[in-house]
Design an enzyme around this catalytic site. Structure first.
Site, short mmCIF file in Angstrom:
data_model
loop_
_atom_site.label_atom_id
_atom_site.label_comp_id
_atom_site.label_asym_id
_atom_site.label_seq_id
_atom_site.Cartn_x
_atom_site.Cartn_y
_atom_site.Cartn_z
N ARG A 34 33.89 43.91 48.32
CA ARG A 34 34.50 45.01 49.07
C ARG A 34 34.03 46.39 48.59
O ARG A 34 34.40 47.41 49.21
CB ARG A 34 36.03 44.91 49.00
CG ARG A 34 36.57 43.60 49.58
CD ARG A 34 38.00 43.73 50.00
NE ARG A 34 38.16 44.82 50.96
CZ ARG A 34 39.34 45.33 51.30
NH1 ARG A 34 40.45 44.85 50.75
NH2 ARG A 34 39.41 46.31 52.17
N HIS A 84 48.94 41.97 46.87
CA HIS A 84 49.09 43.35 46.39
C HIS A 84 50.56 43.69 46.19
O HIS A 84 51.45 43.03 46.75
CB HIS A 84 48.53 44.34 47.42
CG HIS A 84 47.04 44.35 47.53
ND1 HIS A 84 46.39 44.30 48.76
CD2 HIS A 84 46.07 44.44 46.60
CE1 HIS A 84 45.09 44.35 48.56
NE2 HIS A 84 44.87 44.43 47.26
N CYS A 106 47.78 48.21 55.29
CA CYS A 106 46.38 47.98 54.90
C CYS A 106 45.36 48.64 55.83
O CYS A 106 44.24 48.93 55.42
CB CYS A 106 46.06 46.48 54.86
SG CYS A 106 47.16 45.51 53.83
#
Length: 253
Positions: free
Chosen positions: A86, A161, A248
């Site tokens: 990422r 998360h 997100c």
């Protein structure tokens, strides 16, 4: 108040996304794009000026722009995602943020995902997860101290998360799944528990007084309404298969 929402198109390769806690299941990229469009519309309806980042179709997780940075009123911190795949997403976000804020950067060996950072007042709660390490948390603490923020590390379990487990609904209220984080870390807040049958429902996005929340979790949505919040439900089932939530998919400036 007009906010700027940075968003990015869904990659046609989203089915190859990084996964940590979910089994891989088929993701309909076309349907994910339709659901993302509804999400972007909800941002606009609730006072955001939407700005599209350049698409990165070759990067499966690139729709999840929140993980690339932490944005505060005074500054922005460009993240160093814990998943190496990422990290190529970051440069294009940094280039845009530099037009709005002084930009700082998390550097090796630190890792930090924006999805692990929850702002409440002048405190940044940061999840201790496989995506965010002690060096990343320490660097963030040093960067934001000059602007008057503090940082508190928070244990996370069973989810990707911190903001998969808990999110801020207003300055005094958090939505939480206590099974995925330690509620004692949030003493002094009013805590609204997710519906017991909807473990992933703790991820909600506050935008100018409205709460954007997945339509797939109606029980938790009703709890939020009963608590006095204006809920804007959006379909998010396909993005959820990629361990994505409503926070997100945007960076709010």
């Amino acid at each position: 108040m007009t906010r700027i929402a940075l968003v990015r198109a869904v990659s046609p390769r989203i089915e190859s996304c990084e996964l940590t806690h979910l089994d891989r299941t088929p993701i309909d990229a076309a349907r994910a794009t339709v659901q993302h469009a509804e999400y972007v519309a909800a941002l606009a309806e609730n006072g955001c000026s939407v700005r599209w980042l350049a698409p990165l179709p070759e990067l499966p997780d690139s729709v999840f722009v929140e993980d690339t940075a932490v944005v505060l009123d005074e500054l922005a911190v460009v993240a160093r995602p814990g998943a190496e795949s990422r990290r190529a997403e970051v440069a294009s976000v940094a280039a845009v943020l530099e037009t709005f804020r002084p930009v700082h950067q998390i550097r090796s060996p630190g890792t930090l995902d924006g999805g692990d950072v929850m702002l409440a007042g002048r405190m940044l709660y940061v999840g201790e997860t496989p995506r965010t390490n002690a060096s990343g948390i320490a660097q963030l603490k040093e960067i934001v101290a000059a602007a008057g923020y503090d940082v508190r590390a928070v244990p996370v379990r069973g989810c990707l998360h911190l903001k998969s487990a808990v999110t801020a609904l207003d300055p005094d209220t958090l939505l939480i799944n206590r099974n995925w984080t330690d509620a004692s870390m949030f003493a002094g807040f009013r805590l609204i528990d997710v519906d017991p049958g909807e473990p992933p429902a703790g991820n909600a996005l506050r935008v100018n007084g409205a709460i954007i929340h997945p339509k797939e979790f109606p029980g938790t949505g009703e709890l939020l309404r009963k608590a006095g919040f204006l809920v804007r439900p959006v379909e998010a089932s396909e993005l959820a298969k990629a361990e994505g939530g409503v926070t997100c998919c945007s960076l709010i400036l």
